[in-house]
Design an enzyme around this catalytic site. Structure first.
Site, PDB file in Angstrom:
ATOM      1  N   HIS A  12      50.313  41.290  40.920  1.00 39.93           N
ATOM      2  CA  HIS A  12      49.668  40.062  41.389  1.00 39.93           C
ATOM      3  C   HIS A  12      49.158  39.280  40.177  1.00 39.93           C
ATOM      4  O   HIS A  12      48.951  39.848  39.096  1.00 39.93           O
ATOM      5  CB  HIS A  12      48.505  40.399  42.313  1.00 39.93           C
ATOM      6  CG  HIS A  12      48.932  40.924  43.649  1.00 39.93           C
ATOM      7  ND1 HIS A  12      48.105  40.896  44.751  1.00 39.93           N
ATOM      8  CD2 HIS A  12      50.095  41.493  44.071  1.00 39.93           C
ATOM      9  CE1 HIS A  12      48.735  41.410  45.793  1.00 39.93           C
ATOM     10  NE2 HIS A  12      49.940  41.793  45.407  1.00 39.93           N
ATOM     11  N   GLU A  37      46.255  38.050  39.341  1.00 40.00           N
ATOM     12  CA  GLU A  37      45.001  38.532  38.753  1.00 40.00           C
ATOM     13  C   GLU A  37      45.225  39.798  37.932  1.00 40.00           C
ATOM     14  O   GLU A  37      44.695  39.939  36.823  1.00 40.00           O
ATOM     15  CB  GLU A  37      43.969  38.820  39.850  1.00 40.00           C
ATOM     16  CG  GLU A  37      43.551  37.616  40.659  1.00 40.00           C
ATOM     17  CD  GLU A  37      44.365  37.424  41.935  1.00 40.00           C
ATOM     18  OE1 GLU A  37      43.839  36.826  42.875  1.00 40.00           O
ATOM     19  OE2 GLU A  37      45.531  37.877  41.992  1.00 40.00           O
ATOM     20  N   CYS A  44      42.967  39.586  46.833  1.00 39.40           N
ATOM     21  CA  CYS A  44      43.199  40.637  47.830  1.00 39.40           C
ATOM     22  C   CYS A  44      42.350  41.855  47.446  1.00 39.40           C
ATOM     23  O   CYS A  44      41.768  41.895  46.354  1.00 39.40           O
ATOM     24  CB  CYS A  44      44.685  40.995  47.869  1.00 39.40           C
ATOM     25  SG  CYS A  44      45.254  41.943  46.436  1.00 39.40           S
TER      26      CYS A  44
END
Length: 155
Positions: free
Chosen positions: A52, A54, A82
């Site tokens: 992801h 991040e 998330c």
């Protein structure tokens, strides 16, 4: 808070989406008022479900800053993190999260993490993936050895 940092995260998400193989998520990590690294969602391009935006930004920031502790940094992400990304942000000790789109916004375009959010709130043994503890005593011996280790790097 700096809107230009968020605009960069949003720009990365747009650029990512336009590549057609990547999802529309981006993040930047800021230290001392400067972007120290950028991350883009690379789940499909790298066949890595943990890639992801991040997480990619954290990995690269840590590598480039030569540390696992980003306690003097902030993260700007194009979407609410998330559960996995929040965990990574927390583990990296990032001091503040700024986000643009919400979890609901992501769900509305097909990125629905609500099952993960609900599952993470349950007791460990009640979650969707079956969990069973084995060889606890053997593993505990390693933890005991860790407490006696003189040259350890603490976290």
């Amino acid at each position: 808070m700096n809107e230009e940092f968020m605009r960069e995260a949003i720009r990365l998400s747009l650029e990512n989406m336009q590549k057609n193989a990547w999802w529309p998520f981006g993040a930047v990590i800021v230290k001392d008022g400067k972007i120290v690294w950028r991350g883009r969602n690379q789940v499909t391009s790298s066949n890595d479900p943990t890639a992801h935006g991040e997480v990619m930004a954290i990995r690269d920031a840590c590598k480039n800053l030569w540390t696992f502790d980003l306690n003097d940094c902030e993260i700007y992400t194009s979407c609410e993190p998330c559960p996995m990304c929040y965990g990574a942000i927390s583990r990296a000790r990032i001091q503040k999260i700024y986000y643009a789109n919400t979890e609901r916004d992501a769900a509305n375009i097909g990125f629905d993490d609500s099952a993960f959010h609900e599952d993470i709130r349950k007791e460990f043994t009640q979650r969707l993936i079956p969990v069973e503890q084995i060889l606890h005593n053997e593993a505990l011996e390693v933890f005991k050895a860790w407490t006696e280790k003189q040259d350890k790097t603490t976290y």
